[in-house]
Enzyme design. Structure first.
Site, short mmCIF file in Angstrom:
data_model
loop_
_atom_site.label_atom_id
_atom_site.label_comp_id
_atom_site.label_asym_id
_atom_site.label_seq_id
_atom_site.Cartn_x
_atom_site.Cartn_y
_atom_site.Cartn_z
N HIS A 187 -3.69 -4.79 0.70
CA HIS A 187 -3.16 -5.15 2.01
C HIS A 187 -3.18 -6.67 2.21
O HIS A 187 -4.11 -7.20 2.84
CB HIS A 187 -3.96 -4.47 3.12
CG HIS A 187 -3.68 -3.01 3.26
ND1 HIS A 187 -2.60 -2.53 3.97
CD2 HIS A 187 -4.33 -1.93 2.77
CE1 HIS A 187 -2.61 -1.21 3.91
NE2 HIS A 187 -3.63 -0.82 3.20
N GLU B 92 -1.51 -8.25 4.23
CA GLU B 92 -1.25 -8.50 5.64
C GLU B 92 -2.48 -8.33 6.53
O GLU B 92 -2.45 -8.66 7.72
CB GLU B 92 -0.13 -7.57 6.14
CG GLU B 92 -0.56 -6.20 6.61
CD GLU B 92 -1.01 -5.24 5.53
OE1 GLU B 92 -1.25 -4.06 5.85
OE2 GLU B 92 -1.13 -5.62 4.34
N CYS C 131 0.84 -1.20 0.00
CA CYS C 131 0.00 0.00 0.00
C CYS C 131 0.88 1.25 0.00
O CYS C 131 1.52 1.53 -1.01
CB CYS C 131 -1.00 -0.04 1.14
SG CYS C 131 -2.37 1.15 0.89
#
Length: 262
Positions: free
Chosen positions: A198, A200, A108
């Site tokens: 994202h 994660e 990002c």
């Protein structure tokens, strides 16, 4: 700080220990840690050396002593060196990592920093923020990519961004795209990857972001509850797809570490 970040931190963040390949992680703010990506890397035997830059922790002068570099997300604009005075140091690390083929993953804001540091450009999205779980499309170069090659067509990705890359650096190879954001993933050189989304983040993390950004989202005409619900519904697939990607990037890091004796 979210549970996802705390769990990863307990497993492997902080000062790097000797005895295994170590990934340098640049974290820009409290609630945007390595999350699910970090969990997969730690399970694979890699160590995470997390620099919490917003707290004033110093960046190393070079990434060369680490087996890989991750630059995480955050709310700051990638060019706002006043709000985030550590950004020039991050850009220098990115350039050196690419030049030295130290495996790099920008997430990002981190992906935007990669683009900007290497000569691309980033702008505010005129359509407003992209949030929630968004399906991605493969581009031709994805097929042979060692990290993103296994991402299926239409795979969902957790999105939370107001800015986006609008021009890739020279020589960058686009890998994934979307209906509302053209550059969802790209590769530069032989060992640097950048993603707009994202990998994660799970639903808990996105719910925390929605709570923090609620007023800004409402002003932009976004339904934060729907965004969180979309990520929650997609979470099993998010974990499977992006967990595999994290593992593939970790394999690149291990190969680099073995070749360099790190």
């Amino acid at each position: 700080m979210t549970t996802e970040t705390r769990e990863t931190g307990a497993a492997g963040t902080g000062a790097a220990e000797r005895g295994g390949p170590t990934v340098l992680v640049v974290q820009h703010e409290e609630d945007a840690g390595p999350g699910l990506v970090g969990e997969h890397l730690v399970r694979a035997g890699l160590r995470l050396d997390v620099v919490r830059a917003w707290r004033g922790e110093a960046l190393p002068g070079t990434p060369a002593s680490h087996a890989g570099l991750i630059v995480l997300g955050g709310a700051v604009n990638c060019e706002d060196d006043v709000a985030a005075p550590w950004l020039p140091g991050v850009r220098a690390l990115v350039r050196e990592a690419v030049a030295g083929e130290v495996p790099l993953l920008g997430i990002c804001l981190g992906g935007q920093i990669v683009a900007h540091a290497l000569g691309g450009s980033v702008s505010r999205r005129p359509r407003g923020p992209e949030v929630g779980a968004v399906p991605l499309r493969r581009l031709p170069a994805a097929g042979g990519d060692p990290v993103l090659g296994g991402v299926p067509e239409g795979a969902p990705a957790a999105q939370w961004h107001w800015d986006e890359v609008d021009r890739l650096p020279a020589g960058a190879v686009p890998l994934l795209t979307g209906d509302d954001c053209p550059y969802q993933a790209f590769r530069v050189g032989g060992a640097a990857w950048a993603v707009q989304f994202h990998p994660e983040a799970g639903a808990e993390t996105v719910a925390a972001w929605a709570a923090a950004d609620g007023e800004q989202l409402r002003s932009a005409g976004c339904d934060s509850e729907a965004a969180v619900a979309a990520v929650r519904e997609a979470e099993p697939e998010l974990r499977a797809v992006w967990g595999a990607v994290a593992g593939a990037w970790g394999a690149v890091v291990r190969a680099h570490a073995d070749a360099r004796g790190l």
